[in-house]
Design a protein around this motif. Structure first.
Motif, PDB file in Angstrom:
ATOM      1  N   HIS A   1       0.850  -1.190   0.000  1.00 15.30           N
ATOM      2  CA  HIS A   1       0.000   0.000   0.000  1.00 15.30           C
ATOM      3  C   HIS A   1       0.885   1.240   0.000  1.00 15.30           C
ATOM      4  CE1 HIS A   1      -3.869  -2.078   0.917  1.00 15.30           C
ATOM      5  NE2 HIS A   1      -3.035  -2.983   1.391  1.00 15.30           N
ATOM      6  N   VAL A   2       0.604   2.185  -0.886  1.00 12.52           N
ATOM      7  CA  VAL A   2       1.392   3.417  -0.974  1.00 12.52           C
ATOM      8  C   VAL A   2       0.435   4.610  -1.002  1.00 12.52           C
ATOM      9  CG1 VAL A   2       3.418   2.401  -2.087  1.00 12.52           C
ATOM     10  CG2 VAL A   2       1.509   3.194  -3.492  1.00 12.52           C
ATOM     11  N   PRO A   3       0.857   5.752  -0.491  1.00 14.14           N
ATOM     12  CA  PRO A   3      -0.038   6.913  -0.386  1.00 14.14           C
ATOM     13  C   PRO A   3      -0.292   7.582  -1.728  1.00 14.14           C
ATOM     14  CG  PRO A   3       2.151   7.479   0.417  1.00 14.14           C
ATOM     15  CD  PRO A   3       2.168   6.003   0.150  1.00 14.14           C
ATOM     16  N   GLU A   4      -1.520   8.039  -1.909  1.00  5.51           N
ATOM     17  CA  GLU A   4      -1.891   8.724  -3.146  1.00  5.51           C
ATOM     18  C   GLU A   4      -1.115  10.017  -3.337  1.00  5.51           C
ATOM     19  OE1 GLU A   4      -5.994   9.168  -4.141  1.00  5.51           O
ATOM     20  OE2 GLU A   4      -6.594   7.422  -2.935  1.00  5.51           O
ATOM     21  N   GLU A   5      -0.772  10.706  -2.239  1.00  4.38           N
ATOM     22  CA  GLU A   5      -0.069  11.983  -2.383  1.00  4.38           C
ATOM     23  C   GLU A   5       1.320  11.831  -2.977  1.00  4.38           C
ATOM     24  OE1 GLU A   5      -0.026  11.015   2.146  1.00  4.38           O
ATOM     25  OE2 GLU A   5      -1.404  10.830   0.432  1.00  4.38           O
ATOM     26  N   ASP A   6       1.842  10.612  -2.998  1.00  8.65           N
ATOM     27  CA  ASP A   6       3.140  10.363  -3.624  1.00  8.65           C
ATOM     28  C   ASP A   6       3.039   9.561  -4.922  1.00  8.65           C
ATOM     29  OD1 ASP A   6       4.844  11.656  -1.782  1.00  8.65           O
ATOM     30  OD2 ASP A   6       4.717   9.951  -0.409  1.00  8.65           O
ATOM     31  N   PHE A   7       2.013   8.701  -5.040  1.00  9.35           N
ATOM     32  CA  PHE A   7       1.992   7.742  -6.137  1.00  9.35           C
ATOM     33  C   PHE A   7       0.808   7.889  -7.089  1.00  9.35           C
ATOM     34  CE2 PHE A   7       4.969   5.889  -3.208  1.00  9.35           C
ATOM     35  CZ  PHE A   7       5.924   5.329  -4.038  1.00  9.35           C
ATOM     36  N   ALA A   8      -0.063   8.857  -6.865  1.00 13.61           N
ATOM     37  CA  ALA A   8      -1.041   9.186  -7.900  1.00 13.61           C
ATOM     38  C   ALA A   8      -0.291   9.733  -9.114  1.00 13.61           C
ATOM     39  CB  ALA A   8      -2.051  10.193  -7.378  1.00 13.61           C
ATOM     40  N   GLU A   9      -0.939   9.754 -10.247  1.00  9.19           N
ATOM     41  CA  GLU A   9      -0.242  10.026 -11.511  1.00  9.19           C
ATOM     42  C   GLU A   9       0.569  11.323 -11.490  1.00  9.19           C
ATOM     43  OE1 GLU A   9      -1.173  10.415 -16.321  1.00  9.19           O
ATOM     44  OE2 GLU A   9      -2.776   9.953 -14.888  1.00  9.19           O
ATOM     45  N   ARG A  10      -0.027  12.427 -11.063  1.00 10.70           N
ATOM     46  CA  ARG A  10       0.678  13.717 -11.132  1.00 10.70           C
ATOM     47  C   ARG A  10       1.852  13.792 -10.155  1.00 10.70           C
ATOM     48  NH1 ARG A  10      -2.801  19.118 -11.250  1.00 10.70           N
ATOM     49  NH2 ARG A  10      -3.388  18.094 -13.222  1.00 10.70           N
ATOM     50  N   PRO A  11       1.677  13.478  -8.849  1.00  8.74           N
ATOM     51  CA  PRO A  11       2.843  13.547  -7.959  1.00  8.74           C
ATOM     52  C   PRO A  11       3.918  12.522  -8.314  1.00  8.74           C
ATOM     53  CG  PRO A  11       0.931  12.660  -6.812  1.00  8.74           C
ATOM     54  CD  PRO A  11       0.441  13.203  -8.105  1.00  8.74           C
ATOM     55  N   LEU A  12       3.504  11.353  -8.810  1.00 13.59           N
ATOM     56  CA  LEU A  12       4.499  10.353  -9.185  1.00 13.59           C
ATOM     57  C   LEU A  12       5.364  10.859 -10.327  1.00 13.59           C
ATOM     58  CD1 LEU A  12       5.740   7.551  -8.968  1.00 13.59           C
ATOM     59  CD2 LEU A  12       3.925   6.689 -10.458  1.00 13.59           C
ATOM     60  N   ARG A  13       4.741  11.514 -11.308  1.00 12.66           N
ATOM     61  CA  ARG A  13       5.510  12.061 -12.424  1.00 12.66           C
ATOM     62  C   ARG A  13       6.551  13.064 -11.926  1.00 12.66           C
ATOM     63  NH1 ARG A  13       1.671  14.532 -15.099  1.00 12.66           N
ATOM     64  NH2 ARG A  13       0.866  12.583 -15.968  1.00 12.66           N
ATOM     65  N   ALA A  14       6.176  13.879 -10.956  1.00 14.75           N
ATOM     66  CA  ALA A  14       7.124  14.840 -10.397  1.00 14.75           C
ATOM     67  C   ALA A  14       8.217  14.141  -9.603  1.00 14.75           C
ATOM     68  CB  ALA A  14       6.381  15.839  -9.506  1.00 14.75           C
ATOM     69  N   HIS A  15       7.843  13.127  -8.829  1.00 12.16           N
ATOM     70  CA  HIS A  15       8.834  12.402  -8.024  1.00 12.16           C
ATOM     71  C   HIS A  15       9.877  11.706  -8.893  1.00 12.16           C
ATOM     72  CE1 HIS A  15       7.520  13.063  -4.009  1.00 12.16           C
ATOM     73  NE2 HIS A  15       6.353  12.421  -4.117  1.00 12.16           N
TER      74      HIS A  15
END
Length: 272
Positions: free
Chosen positions: A44-58
């Protein structure tokens, strides 16, 4: 538990439990999600890091990316001890368990074929590096620097003996000789690598030749002459390692590096 589902690998059911201390991405222990005889190892991973938009930035953040890759690899390494996993691409994420099961069902036949091929096998990596010979230019620069140092310290040292000027013809002859020596060194390295690859291939069921590593990115000294992966049955791995070890001192000026055993990344045929 809320959050997105991060998928590390797909494998067949295995009886040996993973370590209770094992954690993966986001510090969360992985769990098994079973569907039609396949197991997806997920976390399980948090949406604030792994949803499409934040993941692209990360993924543009090298520090974050490195930490995530290490956590991902920790889980894959643990799986490789107890089974032959089919690793998925870094940051493969689904909304929920249902999304993971749908993916497994859609790709079930391909997963089963690949897992059959990888069962009981691991990947070993072998690299050969040739030490870079000193270039004629660097030799000339060294000689020039030495001459400068002598002149700068002329007050405390005897004046050097005059050096006979080198004619243009002699200079070109020297350069041709140095060029031939360099070419012969690379040819010997390539021949050694070719013979080593042929020998190691006898222990492997499949092989992959990867592009030479970029020294600026790998920071490994020397020129990468061979960068190969070998799919080896676990039962043959000890003999494979011993064979590589015996070759390490066969050719002066060459360095042989062995890595593994790994999950069969180079032979999975899965990049997503």
């Amino acid at each position: 538990m809320s959050g997105l589902r991060y998928v590390y690998a797909v494998c067949r059911p295995f009886g040996t439990p993973l370590s209770a201390q094992l954690t993966g991405v986001a510090g969360v222990p992985p769990k098994q999600l079973t569907h039609h005889g396949l197991v997806a190892v997920v976390g399980h991973v948090p949406e604030e890091d792994f949803a499409e938009r934040p993941l692209r930035a990360h993924l543009e953040d090298l520090e974050w990316l490195g930490a995530t890759a290490r956590a991902h690899q920790n889980v894959i390494d643990a799986l490789t001890v107890v089974t032959s996993p089919l690793p998925l691409r870094l940051a493969t994420v689904f909304l929920d368990d249902s999304g993971v099961r749908t993916m497994m069902e859609q790709r079930e036949d391909a997963f089963l074929r690949t897992l059959d091929r990888l069962d009981g096998r691991v990947e070993w990596g072998v690299k050969v590096y040739a030490e870079s010979p000193e270039s004629p230019e660097s030799s000339a620069n060294t000689a020039s620097a030495a001459g400068t140092e002598s002149s700068e310290n002329s007050d405390s040292r005897p004046a050097p003996s005059p050096v006979k000027p080198v004619s243009g013809r002699d200079y070109l002859r020297q350069r041709r000789g140095q060029h031939r020596a360099h070419e012969e060194k690379w040819e010997r390295a390539e021949e050694f690598s070719r013979r080593l690859h042929e020998t190691l291939s006898g222990y492997a069921e499949e092989t992959r030749i990867h592009a030479p590593q970029n020294a600026a990115l790998s920071h490994a000294p020397g020129r990468n002459v061979l960068n190969a992966a070998y799919l080896v049955p676990r039962s043959e791995s000890e003999a494979f390692v011993e064979l590589v070890d015996r070759t390490k001192d066969d050719s002066p000026g060459l360095r042989v590096e062995l890595t593994g055993p790994w999950a069969a990344y180079s032979f999975s045929g899965e990049d997503s």
